[in-house]
Design a protein around this motif. Structure first.
Motif, short mmCIF file in Angstrom:
data_model
loop_
_atom_site.label_atom_id
_atom_site.label_comp_id
_atom_site.label_asym_id
_atom_site.label_seq_id
_atom_site.Cartn_x
_atom_site.Cartn_y
_atom_site.Cartn_z
N TYR A 189 1.24 -8.19 6.63
CA TYR A 189 0.42 -7.03 6.33
C TYR A 189 0.08 -6.34 7.63
CZ TYR A 189 -0.35 -8.76 1.60
OH TYR A 189 -0.19 -9.18 0.32
N HIS A 205 -1.12 1.93 3.61
CA HIS A 205 -0.30 1.83 2.41
C HIS A 205 1.03 1.11 2.66
CE1 HIS A 205 -3.11 4.30 0.20
NE2 HIS A 205 -3.10 5.18 1.19
N ASP A 207 0.91 -2.38 2.99
CA ASP A 207 0.60 -3.79 2.74
C ASP A 207 1.19 -4.23 1.40
OD1 ASP A 207 -1.09 -2.21 1.28
OD2 ASP A 207 -2.86 -3.47 1.58
N HIS A 208 2.51 -4.10 1.26
CA HIS A 208 3.19 -4.51 0.05
C HIS A 208 4.57 -5.03 0.44
CE1 HIS A 208 5.86 -0.98 0.18
NE2 HIS A 208 4.79 -0.30 0.58
N SER A 210 7.55 -4.25 -1.43
CA SER A 210 8.60 -3.52 -2.14
C SER A 210 9.54 -2.86 -1.14
CB SER A 210 8.00 -2.45 -3.07
OG SER A 210 9.03 -1.64 -3.61
N GLU A 250 2.84 1.50 -8.11
CA GLU A 250 2.45 0.09 -8.16
C GLU A 250 2.20 -0.47 -6.77
OE1 GLU A 250 5.64 -1.72 -10.25
OE2 GLU A 250 4.90 -1.14 -12.25
N ALA A 251 3.01 -0.03 -5.79
CA ALA A 251 2.90 -0.58 -4.44
C ALA A 251 1.77 0.04 -3.63
CB ALA A 251 4.23 -0.40 -3.70
N THR A 252 1.51 1.34 -3.84
CA THR A 252 0.57 2.05 -2.96
C THR A 252 -0.62 2.67 -3.69
OG1 THR A 252 1.67 4.21 -3.15
CG2 THR A 252 2.54 2.67 -1.49
#
Length: 305
Positions: A189, A205, A207-208, A210, A250-252
């Protein structure tokens, strides 16, 4: 830029390896970093039992260079890590000449020995905060944060937070896009601030996990001042427009357009803070006119995504 790691006996491997991986990744990107490892004795035992070998000779240091002291094993300061007068003087002199010094975990004790914590905000691992405050009463110990920056003295909580500290230093020097790229390479992250909400849109944005969304963000990050149709972004990601919109949300928590708008507003605000007019900042950030920037600032800044 030189990054010099000062190693103390019983050094924690992750305190060292985390920041070293960040800066070596930046070096691999071609940004001209040199990593050096120094110690008062060439053979350095580690807390995890793997012996290390460092140089007893320091490289020449300039104002752009960083000296970082990883932490070491010890339940209280003073049990390990007592530096010689010449090493303490090197740390203090590097800072006095305009350089940056940093520490991870118990490494804050080394900065304290050099007199660099007096009157400054600092932090360390939560198990050592009371000891740091007791040992250096002139320091202002900040508790339960990832890291603290005060006048080119950067201290972190320890262990994995050394990665956050190093990413912050990369973002400060090269911008959040480079820091985000390094974080993605390391599969961690991305955090920018140790004791406040993240302010960078690029990092906040990211921290995922995908890969599709990261690829699209790479495109937007590099071209946010340009017109970016959803269809072109979907082609770059190799998915349909509908799939991209769903995955991005979904990711952000944002649409690709909203993400691009936030980047533009952030860039414009930075330029305004540097003295640019609203009109000039708007055009530089990719807006058609200042009215659009003003509307988006009112709508987006401080509002939930």
């Amino acid at each position: 830029m030189r990054v010099v790691f000062l190693l103390v006996p019983q050094v924690h491997l992750l305190d060292l390896a985390g920041p070293a991986q960040v800066f070596s990744t930046v070096r691999d990107l071609g940004l001209g970093y040199e990593l050096h490892y120094v110690a008062e004795r060439e053979d350095v035992p580690t807390a995890q039992g793997i012996p290390l070998r460092a140089s007893a000779n320091w490289p020449p240091l300039g104002v752009d260079d960083l000296v970082l002291v990883p932490g070491w094993r010890g339940h209280r300061f003073g049990t390990h890590g007592l530096l010689t007068g010449s090493t303490r003087a090197r740390l203090a002199e590097h800072h006095r000449r305009g350089g940056t010094v940093a520490s991870v975990c118990a490494g804050a004790d080394a900065l304290g020995q050099a007199g660099l914590l007096d009157g400054r905000r600092c932090t360390t691992h939560h198990d050592l905060q009371d000891h740091l405050a007791e040992r250096y009463p002139a320091a202002r110990v900040v508790r339960d944060v990832l890291y603290v920056v005060d006048d080119r003295v950067v201290t972190s909580a320890g262990i994995a937070s050394g990665i956050d500290l190093a990413l912050h230093l990369v973002a400060t020097r090269h911008g959040p896009s480079v820091a985000a790229q390094v974080a993605r390479e390391m599969v961690v992250y991305a955090r920018r601030n140790g004791d406040a909400p993240q302010h960078s849109v690029m990092l906040r944005h990211r921290d995922h996990v995908s890969d599709v969304v990261h690829r699209v963000q790479d495109v937007i990050d590099g071209h946010f001042t340009e017109r970016l149709p959803l269809r072109a972004l979907a082609v770059a990601a190799g998915v349909s427009e509908r799939t991209l919109t769903r995955a991005f949300g979904e990711a952000t928590g944002l649409t690709p357009l909203r993400y691009q708008q936030l980047l533009r507003v952030e860039r414009a605000e930075h330029l305004i803070g540097q003295g640019a007019t609203v009109e000039a900042a708007a055009h530089a950030a990719g807006f058609e006119d200042a009215r659009m920037l003003r509307r988006l600032r009112a709508r987006l800044v401080g509002s939930p995504p």
